[in-house]
Design an enzyme around this catalytic site. Structure first.
Site, mmCIF file in Angstrom:
data_model
loop_
_atom_site.group_PDB
_atom_site.id
_atom_site.type_symbol
_atom_site.label_atom_id
_atom_site.label_comp_id
_atom_site.label_asym_id
_atom_site.label_seq_id
_atom_site.Cartn_x
_atom_site.Cartn_y
_atom_site.Cartn_z
ATOM 1 N N GLU A 44 0.833 -1.198 0.000
ATOM 2 C CA GLU A 44 0.000 0.000 0.000
ATOM 3 C C GLU A 44 0.875 1.257 0.000
ATOM 4 O OE1 GLU A 44 -1.998 -0.794 3.636
ATOM 5 O OE2 GLU A 44 -3.124 -2.465 2.805
ATOM 6 N N SER A 82 -5.857 -4.330 1.072
ATOM 7 C CA SER A 82 -6.314 -5.703 1.271
ATOM 8 C C SER A 82 -5.089 -6.561 1.530
ATOM 9 C CB SER A 82 -7.077 -6.212 0.044
ATOM 10 O OG SER A 82 -7.486 -7.540 0.285
ATOM 11 N N GLU A 83 -4.638 -6.534 2.777
ATOM 12 C CA GLU A 83 -3.415 -7.232 3.147
ATOM 13 C C GLU A 83 -3.468 -8.714 2.804
ATOM 14 O OE1 GLU A 83 -5.054 -5.056 5.054
ATOM 15 O OE2 GLU A 83 -3.599 -3.475 5.494
ATOM 16 N N PHE A 106 2.071 -1.588 8.559
ATOM 17 C CA PHE A 106 2.362 -1.665 9.990
ATOM 18 C C PHE A 106 2.203 -3.118 10.426
ATOM 19 C CE2 PHE A 106 0.969 2.728 9.514
ATOM 20 C CZ PHE A 106 1.927 3.411 10.250
ATOM 21 N N ASP A 113 1.019 -4.314 12.947
ATOM 22 C CA ASP A 113 -0.275 -4.518 13.590
ATOM 23 C C ASP A 113 -1.313 -5.094 12.627
ATOM 24 O OD1 ASP A 113 0.071 -2.390 16.178
ATOM 25 O OD2 ASP A 113 1.219 -1.980 14.362
ATOM 26 N N HIS A 165 -1.183 0.703 15.367
ATOM 27 C CA HIS A 165 -0.054 1.080 14.522
ATOM 28 C C HIS A 165 1.270 1.153 15.281
ATOM 29 C CE1 HIS A 165 -3.586 2.576 12.368
ATOM 30 N NE2 HIS A 165 -2.864 2.556 11.272
#
Length: 149
Positions: free
Chosen positions: A32, A62-63, A86, A88, A132
């Site tokens: 991203e 959309s990881e 990140f 997280d 984050h």
């Protein structure tokens, strides 16, 4: 006497990625805001201009999709570098990381190698709130099949 260079961490990462991309045409980067924006911390700065959008690919938010795409690309002989903005955010794509990227080498008896570099920001200090700023090194260090650097 050689001249000492001083680079930020992000500049050093971008330079190392660029060197590897110049050396090996199978290396590409996806994530991203890694293209025109150069990554949230600048770790891919300048690479889009140098290598073009075929090798520096901005992805949708959309990881799961792009970590899965990186895993599939690696299975076909490509060498993806996927930036998870990140650490997280690993929770939303943990199935791709843990059950696919990390374990396929075992499930294939060593026949399928997945040379994916999963790059992410880890740690507090930049005050980006609860989703984050976590330090999750140990989570990854204890996943069979992953190498943590």
């Amino acid at each position: 006497m050689s001249e000492n260079r001083k680079l930020t961490m992000a500049q050093a990462i971008a330079e190392a990625i660029g060197q590897e991309m110049a050396r090996d045409p199978a290396v590409f980067v996806m994530g991203e805001d890694i293209g025109k924006y150069g990554g949230i911390f600048g770790a891919t700065g300048g690479l889009l201009d140098r290598f073009g959008p075929e090798r520096i690919m901005d992805t949708p938010i959309s990881e799961t999709a792009f970590i899965g795409a990186a895993t599939g690309a690696a299975a076909t002989g490509m060498r993806p570098i996927a930036e998870l903005m990140f650490v997280d955010f690993f929770g939303v794509c943990m199935d791709m990381i843990y059950n696919h990227m990390a374990k396929n080498i075992y499930m294939s008896g060593g026949a399928v190698k997945l040379p994916v570099v999963l790059m992410t920001a880890i740690g507090g200090g930049y005050n980006d709130a609860a989703q984050h700023s976590q330090c999750l090194y140990a989570t990854f260090a204890h996943l069979p099949g992953l190498k943590v650097a």
